[in-house]
Design a protein around this motif. Structure first.
Motif, PDB file in Angstrom:
ATOM      1  N   UNK A  59      -0.927  83.882  45.178  1.00 14.52           N
ATOM      2  CA  UNK A  59      -2.168  82.973  44.690  1.00 14.52           C
ATOM      3  C   UNK A  59      -3.409  83.689  44.594  1.00 14.52           C
ATOM      4  N   UNK A  60      -3.756  84.052  43.376  1.00 14.01           N
ATOM      5  CA  UNK A  60      -4.667  85.050  43.166  1.00 14.01           C
ATOM      6  C   UNK A  60      -6.221  84.181  43.455  1.00 14.01           C
ATOM      7  N   UNK A  61      -6.104  82.858  43.335  1.00 13.26           N
ATOM      8  CA  UNK A  61      -7.293  81.861  43.737  1.00 13.26           C
ATOM      9  C   UNK A  61      -7.515  82.047  45.156  1.00 13.26           C
ATOM     10  N   UNK A  65     -10.641  83.354  47.457  1.00 15.75           N
ATOM     11  CA  UNK A  65     -11.231  82.410  48.315  1.00 15.75           C
ATOM     12  C   UNK A  65     -11.345  83.071  49.878  1.00 15.75           C
ATOM     13  N   UNK A  66     -10.287  83.842  50.104  1.00 13.59           N
ATOM     14  CA  UNK A  66     -10.277  84.133  51.531  1.00 13.59           C
ATOM     15  C   UNK A  66     -11.268  85.542  51.404  1.00 13.59           C
ATOM     16  N   UNK A  67     -11.074  86.194  50.281  1.00 13.90           N
ATOM     17  CA  UNK A  67     -12.228  87.502  50.323  1.00 13.90           C
ATOM     18  C   UNK A  67     -13.633  87.131  50.322  1.00 13.90           C
ATOM     19  N   UNK A  68     -13.984  86.122  49.599  1.00 14.52           N
ATOM     20  CA  UNK A  68     -15.163  85.451  49.590  1.00 14.52           C
ATOM     21  C   UNK A  68     -15.937  85.070  51.210  1.00 14.52           C
ATOM     22  N   UNK A 110      -6.006  83.871  54.215  1.00 10.58           N
ATOM     23  CA  UNK A 110      -5.070  83.427  52.761  1.00 10.58           C
ATOM     24  C   UNK A 110      -4.310  82.270  52.961  1.00 10.58           C
ATOM     25  N   UNK A 111      -3.680  81.843  54.190  1.00 17.96           N
ATOM     26  CA  UNK A 111      -2.805  80.764  54.364  1.00 17.96           C
ATOM     27  C   UNK A 111      -3.674  79.455  54.650  1.00 17.96           C
TER      28      UNK A 111
END
Length: 183
Positions: A59-61, A65-68, A110-111
């Motif tokens: 899930x690239x979104x 989001x996690x990277x931000x 991520x999850x």
């Protein structure tokens, strides 16, 4: 807390429910864990953040989001030619220590966990990188319970509750001021 080891005595109880062999998997599914040494493999940044997920199912979104939140998104977008498809090399050799830790934090997020555990996740970093990472963690707010394990008192200064251990025993608990005044 992670449910990896069986308690020698006592129990792990969460919201009135004892964590047992039968429900430990459900408990672990709500935890994001960041160890001191992040395992990264020779693949893309997105595959390392979405650890264990088939490339076609990532899930690239959620990755972005996690990277931000982990404060690494701008580096990925601005500094890397292949962005999230950049191969980081075995153990993340193409990244700095702070960047590897941020990938680890993004992986843990991520999850969308309810609990985030950082186990000495910033101990090997310089002060500025640690500050940047802790600023990112502090932006998570009340949506997630964060447990920090750290030797540096400054790392836990924004925590609501601090427990100081010595030889496996709690010797002091309180807020940052309480613990600081004790030293």
């Amino acid at each position: 807390i992670l449910g990896l080891l069986k308690a020698q005595n006592g129990t792990l109880e969460v919201d009135g429910q004892i964590i047992t062999k039968k429900n430990v998997s459900a408990w672990q599914n709500i935890i994001g864990y960041v160890p001191q040494n992040i395992y990264l493999f020779d693949d893309s940044i997105s595959s390392n953040i979405a650890f264990g997920i088939q490339k076609k199912d990532i899930d690239f979104l959620a990755v972005k989001k996690a990277a931000k939140i982990a404060n690494i998104h701008n580096f990925i977008e601005d500094e890397l030619n292949e962005k999230y498809n950049t191969n980081i090399g075995e153990r993340g050799v193409r990244l700095s220590g702070g960047q590897r830790q941020r990938i680890g934090i993004a992986r843990a997020l991520y999850n969308n966990p309810k609990i985030l555990i950082l186990d000495e996740a910033t101990s090997a970093l310089d002060i500025q990188t640690e500050k940047d990472i802790m600023d990112s963690i502090n932006t998570l707010g009340q949506n997630i319970t964060t447990i920090l394990i750290a030797h540096r008192l400054n790392t836990v200064k924004n925590c609501d509750f601090i427990f100081k251990f010595e030889k496996g025993e709690i010797i002091k608990k309180g807020n940052y001021s309480d613990i600081l005044n004790d030293n």
